[in-house]
Design a protein around this motif. Structure first.
Motif, PDB file in Angstrom:
ATOM      1  N   VAL A 107      -4.068   8.797  -6.017  1.00  0.00           N
ATOM      2  CA  VAL A 107      -3.625   7.467  -6.525  1.00  0.00           C
ATOM      3  C   VAL A 107      -4.752   6.707  -6.866  1.00  0.00           C
ATOM      4  CG1 VAL A 107      -2.384   5.488  -5.754  1.00  0.00           C
ATOM      5  CG2 VAL A 107      -1.459   7.786  -5.136  1.00  0.00           C
ATOM      6  N   ASP A 108      -5.800   6.607  -6.010  1.00  0.00           N
ATOM      7  CA  ASP A 108      -6.936   5.686  -6.418  1.00  0.00           C
ATOM      8  C   ASP A 108      -7.669   6.224  -7.874  1.00  0.00           C
ATOM      9  OD1 ASP A 108      -7.119   3.823  -4.261  1.00  0.00           O
ATOM     10  OD2 ASP A 108      -7.594   5.393  -3.022  1.00  0.00           O
ATOM     11  N   GLY A 151     -10.135  -6.440  -7.554  1.00  0.00           N
ATOM     12  CA  GLY A 151      -9.087  -6.687  -6.470  1.00  0.00           C
ATOM     13  C   GLY A 151      -8.779  -7.984  -6.278  1.00  0.00           C
ATOM     14  N   LYS A 152      -9.390  -8.906  -6.569  1.00  0.00           N
ATOM     15  CA  LYS A 152      -9.318 -10.432  -6.186  1.00  0.00           C
ATOM     16  C   LYS A 152      -8.239 -10.855  -7.307  1.00  0.00           C
ATOM     17  CE  LYS A 152     -11.966 -13.598  -7.495  1.00  0.00           C
ATOM     18  NZ  LYS A 152     -13.224 -14.672  -7.919  1.00  0.00           N
ATOM     19  N   ILE A 153      -8.016 -10.354  -8.221  1.00  0.00           N
ATOM     20  CA  ILE A 153      -6.810 -10.334  -9.194  1.00  0.00           C
ATOM     21  C   ILE A 153      -5.440  -9.669  -9.032  1.00  0.00           C
ATOM     22  CG2 ILE A 153      -6.288 -10.953 -11.748  1.00  0.00           C
ATOM     23  CD1 ILE A 153      -9.160 -11.778 -11.092  1.00  0.00           C
ATOM     24  N   GLU A 154      -5.558  -8.669  -7.817  1.00  0.00           N
ATOM     25  CA  GLU A 154      -4.465  -7.655  -7.862  1.00  0.00           C
ATOM     26  C   GLU A 154      -3.836  -8.152  -6.449  1.00  0.00           C
ATOM     27  OE1 GLU A 154      -6.348  -4.197  -8.804  1.00  0.00           O
ATOM     28  OE2 GLU A 154      -5.723  -4.166 -10.899  1.00  0.00           O
ATOM     29  N   ALA A 155      -3.502  -9.249  -6.068  1.00  0.00           N
ATOM     30  CA  ALA A 155      -2.936  -9.230  -4.588  1.00  0.00           C
ATOM     31  C   ALA A 155      -1.802  -8.271  -4.448  1.00  0.00           C
ATOM     32  CB  ALA A 155      -2.564 -10.765  -4.500  1.00  0.00           C
ATOM     33  N   GLY A 156      -1.658  -7.661  -3.241  1.00  0.00           N
ATOM     34  CA  GLY A 156      -0.750  -6.886  -3.021  1.00  0.00           C
ATOM     35  C   GLY A 156      -0.376  -5.536  -3.724  1.00  0.00           C
ATOM     36  N   THR A 157       0.638  -4.766  -3.376  1.00  0.00           N
ATOM     37  CA  THR A 157       0.698  -3.621  -4.258  1.00  0.00           C
ATOM     38  C   THR A 157       1.379  -3.724  -5.699  1.00  0.00           C
ATOM     39  OG1 THR A 157       1.150  -2.508  -2.138  1.00  0.00           O
ATOM     40  CG2 THR A 157       1.832  -1.350  -4.028  1.00  0.00           C
ATOM     41  N   PHE A 158       0.720  -3.277  -6.692  1.00  0.00           N
ATOM     42  CA  PHE A 158       1.565  -3.073  -7.954  1.00  0.00           C
ATOM     43  C   PHE A 158       2.097  -1.722  -8.325  1.00  0.00           C
ATOM     44  CE2 PHE A 158      -3.300  -2.889  -8.467  1.00  0.00           C
ATOM     45  CZ  PHE A 158      -3.271  -1.655  -9.246  1.00  0.00           C
ATOM     46  N   GLN A 186       0.632   5.467  -0.657  1.00  0.00           N
ATOM     47  CA  GLN A 186      -0.330   4.073  -0.822  1.00  0.00           C
ATOM     48  C   GLN A 186      -1.607   4.611  -1.202  1.00  0.00           C
ATOM     49  OE1 GLN A 186      -1.072   1.406  -1.707  1.00  0.00           O
ATOM     50  NE2 GLN A 186       0.448   0.094  -0.445  1.00  0.00           N
ATOM     51  N   ARG A 187      -2.279   4.005  -1.810  1.00  0.00           N
ATOM     52  CA  ARG A 187      -3.602   4.045  -2.282  1.00  0.00           C
ATOM     53  C   ARG A 187      -4.574   3.736  -0.920  1.00  0.00           C
ATOM     54  NH1 ARG A 187      -4.901  -1.343  -5.768  1.00  0.00           N
ATOM     55  NH2 ARG A 187      -6.900  -0.297  -6.186  1.00  0.00           N
ATOM     56  N   GLY A 188      -5.751   4.047  -0.865  1.00  0.00           N
ATOM     57  CA  GLY A 188      -6.707   3.768   0.044  1.00  0.00           C
ATOM     58  C   GLY A 188      -6.896   4.420   1.211  1.00  0.00           C
TER      59      GLY A 188
END
Ligand SMILES: Cc1ncc(COP(=O)(O)O)c(C=O)c1O
Length: 427
Positions: free
Chosen positions: A72-73, A264-271, A61-63
């Motif tokens: 990943v980031d 971020g506000k357009i990318e809800a959740g993990t893609f 996972q990123r972050g």
């Protein structure tokens, strides 16, 4: 429509063989002719390697603070910059990654539907893929009034017709850049000028245009644009672009801890990070192609990734025009009815995607015979029921579509034509 700069006189022919050697699917035995590219393109080895590498070495996972997560980031950030160059975005933060074009159109319609008020008219077209129609029709429940931009008898959209549909109530024009069914290109820069003059915004479906020609959101003057990675030599994923100031205002769903800022506000959740890595590699494939063409033809190195992409897409556009010309000849020799632009002198108005029918033959029987000969084409309604109605075609039978990309060849078109003529002769 869009000024494709850097057109240099070409010393060498388009490097078809070299390009084909980069796509493993094109080199398998038995051979297969991929003419269903409008439904999805094949990928070069570099894209596979990027996806594979990500999954094998960086599937976290990123972050996080540990190296693999930081990587990943970094991969996502690099892919965002690559896509920003591909479409000429002013800022990588204008690019959002996600599942596909349809879900981004849905995200946009949900957000725009919350802001309709008295400016409630939404213009949609008969030419578009249903993904860029159905989601806007849903807004009728929120008080939207749908205005249809219809095609004329020549099966084209005419911008002159759009002008009379726009009023002080127009909130939005939703239209395609190139038809995934007929291959015709829409003059979207003029669409945007007209819409903006009326105080409206423009959402462009760039899915079909993307592998064929240069995308330039600044020249298009649009407000939002959606694309599918899998149509442009990447794996299944999608991306969306929007003007930064509009994205800040867009009312999207997000958890409270996500800042109200793009992307971020357009990318809800993990893609799907591995597919985003693949998208970055698809841009790198095009960039390398542009660089090698510039070196071979003029012994020059290009100054930026955008310049390399311009070089690649200009060469692709020119080469595809020769494929279109040949395809029109072949279809004419089989006495096919071609829908849309069928004049070889108007190739600048289309990409090499052809919808046609053969008198007295069912589309499904043609595609089946083609399949028996190792040629993949498609029959049906092409997810465009309004277009089928306009063409006078039954939804169940529809049309036949052959869609070509720059890795296809004149020889493949000859083989397609030979089988097509045989079918017609033997009926
Ligand atoms: C022109 C066009 N728009 C939209 C879509 C839907 O794209 P996606 O599968 O990414 O949702 C397609 C898919 O074929 C298409 O061709």
């Amino acid at each position: 429509m869009v000024n494709q700069q850097l057109v240099a006189p070409r010393a060498a022919a388009f490097p078809s063989d070299r390009i084909r050697s980069l796509f493993p699917a094109l080199n398998q035995e038995p051979g297969f002719i991929f003419f269903d590219n409008a439904a999805g393109a094949q990928i070069p080895q570099v894209v596979f390697d990027a996806v594979n590498g990500h999954l094998l070495h960086c599937n976290v996972q990123r972050g996080g603070r540990y190296a693999k997560s930081v990587e990943v980031d970094a991969t996502i950030a690099r892919a965002r910059e690559s896509v920003a160059d591909l479409i000429n975005a002013r800022d990588p933060n204008e690019v959002a990654f996600g599942m596909n074009a349809t879900s981004f159109l849905r995200l946009l319609s949900l957000a725009i539907g919350r802001t309709l008020g008295t400016r409630n008219e939404i213009v949609v077209t008969e030419l578009d893929h249903e993904a860029n129609i159905a989601t806007w029709l849903q807004l009728e429940r929120e008080g939207a009034k749908i205005i249809w931009w219809k095609m004329r008898e020549d099966n084209n959209l005419h911008v002159e017709d759009l002008a009379s549909l726009l009023t002080s109530k127009t909130r939005l024009v939703a239209c395609t850049v190139a038809s995934h069914a007929l291959g015709s290109i829409v003059d979207v820069a003029t669409v945007a000028k007209l819409a903006h003059a009326a105080g409206a915004e423009v959402v462009l479906d760039c899915v079909h245009y993307s592998p064929h020609a240069l995308i330039d959101v600044q020249a298009f003057e649009c407000d939002y644009l959606v694309c599918s990675g899998y149509k442009v030599f990447a794996p299944h994923m999608g991306f969306m672009w929007g003007r930064l100031e509009l994205l800040y205002k867009l009312q999207t769903f997000r958890e409270e801890f996500i800042p109200d800022a793009p992307p971020g506000k357009i990318e809800a959740g993990t893609f799907i990070y591995e597919n985003v890595a693949g998208m970055g590699a698809a841009v790198a494939y095009l960039e390398t192609l542009g660089n090698s063409l510039a070196l071979e033809e003029a012994n020059t190195e290009l100054a930026s990734r955008r310049d390399s992409l311009i070089r690649a897409m200009t060469a692709i556009r020119e080469y595809e025009a020769t494929l279109s010309r040949k395809m029109l000849e072949v279809l004419r020799s089989a006495e096919a009815i071609v829908y849309g632009v069928d004049d070889p002198n108007r190739l600048s108005e289309r990409v090499p995607t052809f919808c046609f029918n053969l008198p007295n033959l069912l589309p499904a029987s043609i595609t089946k015979t083609m399949s028996d000969h190792g040629i993949g084409i498609r029959d049906g309604h092409m997810y465009a029921p309004r277009l089928m109605k306009h063409l006078g075609r039954d939804l169940d039978t529809g049309v036949i579509r052959a869609s070509i990309l720059h890795y296809n060849t004149i020889e493949e078109i000859h083989e397609f034509g030979r089988v097509l003529r045989d079918v017609v002769r033997s009926q």
